[in-house]
Design an enzyme around this catalytic site. Structure first.
Site, PDB file in Angstrom:
ATOM      1  N   ASP A  24       4.422  -2.849   9.636  1.00 58.23           N
ATOM      2  CA  ASP A  24       3.978  -1.718   8.823  1.00 58.23           C
ATOM      3  C   ASP A  24       2.644  -2.000   8.118  1.00 58.23           C
ATOM      4  O   ASP A  24       2.540  -1.937   6.885  1.00 58.23           O
ATOM      5  CB  ASP A  24       5.054  -1.353   7.782  1.00 58.23           C
ATOM      6  CG  ASP A  24       6.408  -1.090   8.416  1.00 58.23           C
ATOM      7  OD1 ASP A  24       6.435  -0.597   9.549  1.00 58.23           O
ATOM      8  OD2 ASP A  24       7.433  -1.394   7.783  1.00 58.23           O
ATOM      9  N   GLU A  63       8.006   8.966  11.872  1.00 63.51           N
ATOM     10  CA  GLU A  63       7.854   8.262  10.590  1.00 63.51           C
ATOM     11  C   GLU A  63       6.422   7.726  10.496  1.00 63.51           C
ATOM     12  O   GLU A  63       5.567   8.027  11.319  1.00 63.51           O
ATOM     13  CB  GLU A  63       8.868   7.116  10.482  1.00 63.51           C
ATOM     14  CG  GLU A  63       8.817   6.151  11.656  1.00 63.51           C
ATOM     15  CD  GLU A  63       9.958   5.133  11.648  1.00 63.51           C
ATOM     16  OE1 GLU A  63      10.760   5.117  10.707  1.00 63.51           O
ATOM     17  OE2 GLU A  63      10.033   4.347  12.607  1.00 63.51           O
TER      18      GLU A  63
HETATM   19  O1  FUB Z   1       9.775  -1.601   8.689  1.00 66.44           O
HETATM   20  C1  FUB Z   1      10.867  -0.768   8.364  1.00 66.44           C
HETATM   21  C2  FUB Z   1      10.662   0.625   8.928  1.00 66.44           C
HETATM   22  O2  FUB Z   1      10.481   0.551  10.331  1.00 66.44           O
HETATM   23  C3  FUB Z   1       9.410   1.316   8.429  1.00 66.44           C
HETATM   24  O3  FUB Z   1       9.560   1.885   7.165  1.00 66.44           O
HETATM   25  C4  FUB Z   1       9.164   2.280   9.538  1.00 66.44           C
HETATM   26  O4  FUB Z   1       7.876   2.835   9.537  1.00 66.44           O
HETATM   27  C5  FUB Z   1       9.427   1.417  10.748  1.00 66.44           C
HETATM   28  O5  FUB Z   1       8.311   0.638  11.081  1.00 66.44           O
END
Ligand code: FUB
Length: 343
Positions: free
Chosen positions: A49, A221
């Protein structure tokens, strides 16, 4: 005498290491990579991330620390920060915060982004709220320096699951991206399956006005807001559930941060061996960069996995009409000269 000499030498080494580290918790230069700038850019820890922040002549990179063992999904307790001045060599500043620093959170140091405003650094992050507000939530912390120490700026969540009642699941309020417009107003966008946007109050730690839904096609996301020229960009991890197994990166553009957003299609494919991918975009010393993660790194006997990811970076180019050129993910990364540039 010999013992005194050894102790003095050790003290000097400790001092040198702390100077190299720079900020609080600094741990010095990240181990050198054979081809500086090649991917993945961090090789002694699993990182995910990526969220770049440019301040002065330095690019800071905030990441989540992936610590999953065996077949654990995500084990993420802290956020790390690295810095560079040349996009090839990285300084490791260590952890800027542990999720326990948000007393009301019970775990999950998920995706984050930091921004500089009014001489301070604000750090927004997704976490799991405790049982008083079940579900994922967005936290905000503040520091005088990009490398911390950061402290919880409110003592409570900035966004809770209850504030977005239309959502169908408990982890929709994740992955904050924060953006300051030319008029000085700052905006927070976030989400999983639904994408939301809201203005922040000038204090940066309260939502100002309504939360609006702006979910673009195939939104999964990891939204990222930025602006180039007169165009606003909403780049995100996308998943076409009919045809794709892993997340890709898509984007939309708009004439204003408030929209309307026009879907522009794919920016890049999935990260090697990774279900998730997470864009972070920054302009640094005149060039644009797209940070991502894949799961292609192995450390010792731990292979890459859903919870053991590795941050990468590629150059980003725009077409004359403001669209972004598709990005090919590579091992060479920015270790090699740019192939083309049509800005
Ligand atoms: O790293 C945890 C979660 O997985 C993140 O919040 C999302 O964007 C995905 O990468």
């Amino acid at each position: 005498m010999k013992r005194l000499h050894t102790l003095r030498r050790r003290a000097a080494l400790v001092l040198l290491a702390s100077c190299l580290g720079g900020g609080a918790g600094g741990v010095g230069a990240a181990p050198p990579i054979e081809r500086p700038g090649a991917n993945p850019i961090i090789r002694d820890k699993f990182t995910a991330d990526p969220a770049p922040l440019v301040s002065g002549d330095t690019l800071y990179l905030y990441v989540g620390h992936d610590e999953a063992q065996r077949d654990e999904m995500f084990t993420m307790r802290e956020w790390l920060v690295y810095s560079t001045q040349d996009m090839k060599t990285w300084r490791d500043h260590g952890a800027i915060m542990n999720v326990r620093d948000f007393k009301w959170a019970k775990g999950d140091a998920w995706a984050s982004q930091a921004i500089e405003k009014n001489g301070k650094f604000y750090f927004y992050a997704a976490v799991e709220h405790d049982a008083t507000q079940p579900g994922k939530a967005i936290a905000v912390a503040v520091s005088d320096r990009p490398t911390g120490p950061f402290v919880d700026a409110r003592g409570s969540a900035l966004v809770t699951n209850a504030m977005t009642p239309k959502g169908t699941h408990s982890w929709e309020d994740i992955d904050p991206t924060v953006f300051t417009d030319d008029d000085g107003s700052s905006w927070l966008a976030w989400g999983n399956r639904q994408c939301y946007i809201a203005r922040l109050k000038p204090n940066m730690i309260e939502i100002d006005g309504p939360i609006r839904e702006i979910t673009p096609p195939h939104f999964e996301e990891g939204p990222w807001l930025h602006k180039q020229g007169n165009t606003y960009y909403l780049t995100y991890a996308s998943l076409d559930r009919k045809t794709q197994r892993d997340e890709h990166v898509s984007y939309a553009t708009a004439p204003a941060v408030t929209g309307p957003w026009t879907y522009r299609g794919l920016l890049t494919g999935s990260g090697k061996y990774s279900f998730t991918i997470h864009p972070g975009i920054a302009r640094f010393k005149g060039d644009w960069y797209l940070f991502l993660h894949n799961a292609a790194l192995a450390i010792g006997d731990l292979n890459g996995a859903i919870g053991r990811r590795a941050v990468t970076v590629e150059r980003l180019h725009y077409n004359a009409d403001g669209t972004m050129q598709p990005v090919v993910q590579s091992d060479a990364g920015v270790s090699v000269a740019p192939v083309r540039d049509v800005r």
